[in-house]
Design a protein around this motif. Structure first.
Motif, PDB file in Angstrom:
ATOM      1  N   GLU A   1      13.793 -13.050  11.690  1.00  0.00           N
ATOM      2  CA  GLU A   1      12.816 -12.594  10.405  1.00  0.00           C
ATOM      3  C   GLU A   1      13.231 -11.161  10.011  1.00  0.00           C
ATOM      4  OE1 GLU A   1       8.068 -11.929   9.870  1.00  0.00           O
ATOM      5  OE2 GLU A   1       8.980 -12.280  11.517  1.00  0.00           O
ATOM      6  N   VAL A   2      13.422 -10.935   8.893  1.00  0.00           N
ATOM      7  CA  VAL A   2      13.504  -9.980   8.295  1.00  0.00           C
ATOM      8  C   VAL A   2      12.206  -8.785   8.447  1.00  0.00           C
ATOM      9  CG1 VAL A   2      14.174  -8.452   6.138  1.00  0.00           C
ATOM     10  CG2 VAL A   2      15.266 -10.583   6.645  1.00  0.00           C
ATOM     11  N   LEU A   3      12.063  -7.728   9.132  1.00  0.00           N
ATOM     12  CA  LEU A   3      10.951  -6.956   9.247  1.00  0.00           C
ATOM     13  C   LEU A   3      10.953  -6.009   8.404  1.00  0.00           C
ATOM     14  CD1 LEU A   3      10.618  -6.494  13.032  1.00  0.00           C
ATOM     15  CD2 LEU A   3       9.306  -8.272  11.464  1.00  0.00           C
ATOM     16  N   GLU A   4      12.403  -5.404   8.063  1.00  0.00           N
ATOM     17  CA  GLU A   4      12.094  -4.148   7.048  1.00  0.00           C
ATOM     18  C   GLU A   4      13.484  -3.955   6.496  1.00  0.00           C
ATOM     19  OE1 GLU A   4      11.146   0.737   7.464  1.00  0.00           O
ATOM     20  OE2 GLU A   4      10.447  -0.805   9.180  1.00  0.00           O
ATOM     21  N   ILE A   5      13.584  -3.542   5.207  1.00  0.00           N
ATOM     22  CA  ILE A   5      15.154  -3.239   4.731  1.00  0.00           C
ATOM     23  C   ILE A   5      14.914  -1.811   4.274  1.00  0.00           C
ATOM     24  CG2 ILE A   5      16.186  -3.637   2.653  1.00  0.00           C
ATOM     25  CD1 ILE A   5      15.405  -6.547   2.802  1.00  0.00           C
ATOM     26  N   ARG A   6      15.758  -0.927   4.753  1.00  0.00           N
ATOM     27  CA  ARG A   6      15.853   0.410   4.427  1.00  0.00           C
ATOM     28  C   ARG A   6      17.277   0.572   3.533  1.00  0.00           C
ATOM     29  NH1 ARG A   6      14.585   2.221  10.798  1.00  0.00           N
ATOM     30  NH2 ARG A   6      12.606   1.617  10.926  1.00  0.00           N
ATOM     31  N   PRO A   7      17.353   2.008   3.316  1.00  0.00           N
ATOM     32  CA  PRO A   7      18.543   2.080   2.518  1.00  0.00           C
ATOM     33  C   PRO A   7      19.859   1.992   3.227  1.00  0.00           C
ATOM     34  CG  PRO A   7      17.077   3.971   2.102  1.00  0.00           C
ATOM     35  CD  PRO A   7      16.272   2.838   3.180  1.00  0.00           C
ATOM     36  N   SER A   8      19.932   2.454   4.689  1.00  0.00           N
ATOM     37  CA  SER A   8      21.053   2.068   5.362  1.00  0.00           C
ATOM     38  C   SER A   8      20.983   1.173   6.331  1.00  0.00           C
ATOM     39  CB  SER A   8      21.343   3.477   6.047  1.00  0.00           C
ATOM     40  OG  SER A   8      20.339   3.922   6.772  1.00  0.00           O
ATOM     41  N   GLN A   9      19.921   0.298   6.450  1.00  0.00           N
ATOM     42  CA  GLN A   9      19.867  -0.582   7.519  1.00  0.00           C
ATOM     43  C   GLN A   9      18.724  -1.848   7.310  1.00  0.00           C
ATOM     44  OE1 GLN A   9      17.264   2.122  10.651  1.00  0.00           O
ATOM     45  NE2 GLN A   9      19.264   2.130  10.921  1.00  0.00           N
ATOM     46  N   VAL A  10      18.954  -2.788   8.073  1.00  0.00           N
ATOM     47  CA  VAL A  10      17.933  -3.853   7.894  1.00  0.00           C
ATOM     48  C   VAL A  10      17.597  -4.002   9.447  1.00  0.00           C
ATOM     49  CG1 VAL A  10      17.544  -6.146   7.379  1.00  0.00           C
ATOM     50  CG2 VAL A  10      19.184  -4.901   5.801  1.00  0.00           C
ATOM     51  N   ILE A  11      15.999  -4.385   9.432  1.00  0.00           N
ATOM     52  CA  ILE A  11      15.660  -4.635  10.818  1.00  0.00           C
ATOM     53  C   ILE A  11      14.981  -6.139  10.822  1.00  0.00           C
ATOM     54  CG2 ILE A  11      13.726  -3.712  12.500  1.00  0.00           C
ATOM     55  CD1 ILE A  11      15.768  -1.576  11.460  1.00  0.00           C
ATOM     56  N   LEU A  12      15.559  -6.589  12.038  1.00  0.00           N
ATOM     57  CA  LEU A  12      15.329  -8.115  12.127  1.00  0.00           C
ATOM     58  C   LEU A  12      14.658  -8.112  13.565  1.00  0.00           C
ATOM     59  CD1 LEU A  12      19.019  -9.403  11.431  1.00  0.00           C
ATOM     60  CD2 LEU A  12      17.215  -9.183  10.015  1.00  0.00           C
TER      61      LEU A  12
ATOM     62  N   VAL B   1       0.830  -1.245   0.053  1.00  0.00           N
ATOM     63  CA  VAL B   1      -0.296   0.038   0.092  1.00  0.00           C
ATOM     64  C   VAL B   1       0.985   1.345   0.142  1.00  0.00           C
ATOM     65  CG1 VAL B   1      -1.802   1.472   1.145  1.00  0.00           C
ATOM     66  CG2 VAL B   1      -1.687  -1.194   1.292  1.00  0.00           C
ATOM     67  N   LEU B   2       0.750   2.161  -1.291  1.00  0.00           N
ATOM     68  CA  LEU B   2       1.447   3.322  -1.113  1.00  0.00           C
ATOM     69  C   LEU B   2       0.434   4.438  -0.774  1.00  0.00           C
ATOM     70  CD1 LEU B   2       2.908   2.955  -4.509  1.00  0.00           C
ATOM     71  CD2 LEU B   2       4.074   2.320  -2.433  1.00  0.00           C
ATOM     72  N   VAL B   3       1.109   5.381   0.212  1.00  0.00           N
ATOM     73  CA  VAL B   3       0.282   6.265   0.775  1.00  0.00           C
ATOM     74  C   VAL B   3       0.858   7.573   0.245  1.00  0.00           C
ATOM     75  CG1 VAL B   3      -0.193   7.781   2.986  1.00  0.00           C
ATOM     76  CG2 VAL B   3      -0.144   5.197   3.015  1.00  0.00           C
ATOM     77  N   LYS B   4      -0.046   8.539  -0.194  1.00  0.00           N
ATOM     78  CA  LYS B   4       0.567   9.744  -0.963  1.00  0.00           C
ATOM     79  C   LYS B   4       1.334  10.648   0.028  1.00  0.00           C
ATOM     80  CE  LYS B   4      -1.346  13.809  -3.594  1.00  0.00           C
ATOM     81  NZ  LYS B   4      -2.250  14.351  -4.316  1.00  0.00           N
ATOM     82  N   GLY B   5       2.378  11.198  -0.769  1.00  0.00           N
ATOM     83  CA  GLY B   5       3.321  11.974   0.205  1.00  0.00           C
ATOM     84  C   GLY B   5       4.319  11.181   1.255  1.00  0.00           C
ATOM     85  N   MET B   6       4.105   9.867   1.236  1.00  0.00           N
ATOM     86  CA  MET B   6       4.794   9.258   2.167  1.00  0.00           C
ATOM     87  C   MET B   6       5.867   8.212   1.666  1.00  0.00           C
ATOM     88  SD  MET B   6       3.501  10.020   5.251  1.00  0.00           S
ATOM     89  CE  MET B   6       4.334   8.967   6.303  1.00  0.00           C
ATOM     90  N   PRO B   7       7.333   8.357   2.023  1.00  0.00           N
ATOM     91  CA  PRO B   7       8.304   7.423   1.392  1.00  0.00           C
ATOM     92  C   PRO B   7       7.671   6.093   1.550  1.00  0.00           C
ATOM     93  CG  PRO B   7       9.077   8.383   3.191  1.00  0.00           C
ATOM     94  CD  PRO B   7       7.589   9.012   3.136  1.00  0.00           C
TER      95      PRO B   7
END
Length: 117
Positions: free
Chosen positions: A90-101, A45-51
């Motif tokens: 478990e990989v929760l999130e992949i960001r440009p400079s980090q991975v949240i596990l 789901v993409l929200v307008k104006g949100m990365p």
């Protein structure tokens, strides 16, 4: 139901939404666009104006003990090589400079920072 040109995404839902900002009272457009990857079936789901991060984002984790690499994607579970405790992550999130596990079992979260180049 249109396809995104050059991408494996199909539009499955468009939802017009707005909210009022508490501090200023201004009306904000937070409309949503729901896409599905036709190859994997994953929705985002993409929200307008949100990365937003692609649900198909991948990262390569470098295991410093034996210099091996582990390719990962959001939602994937894995264990580290030669881990006697067989701890599952478990990989929760992949960001440009980090991975949240998340450590499966304890629920504890771990942030892996990107290597400085």
């Amino acid at each position: 139901g249109g396809r995104v040109p050059g991408q494996p995404f199909k539009v499955v839902k468009v939802r017009a939404r707005s909210i009022f900002e508490k501090d200023t009272g201004h009306k904000l457009d937070v409309s949503e666009l729901t896409l599905v990857n036709v190859d994997t079936g994953r929705k985002t789901v993409l929200v307008k104006g949100m990365p937003s991060n692609s649900p198909d984002a991948t990262a390569i984790l470098a295991y410093q003990i034996d210099h091996s690499t582990i390719p990962v994607r959001v939602g994937q579970e894995f264990t580290l090589p030669r881990d006697a405790a067989s701890t599952r992550y478990e990989v929760l999130e992949i960001r440009p400079s980090q991975v949240i596990l998340r450590i499966v079992g304890s629920g504890q979260t771990v942030t892996v920072e990107a290597e400085k180049r």
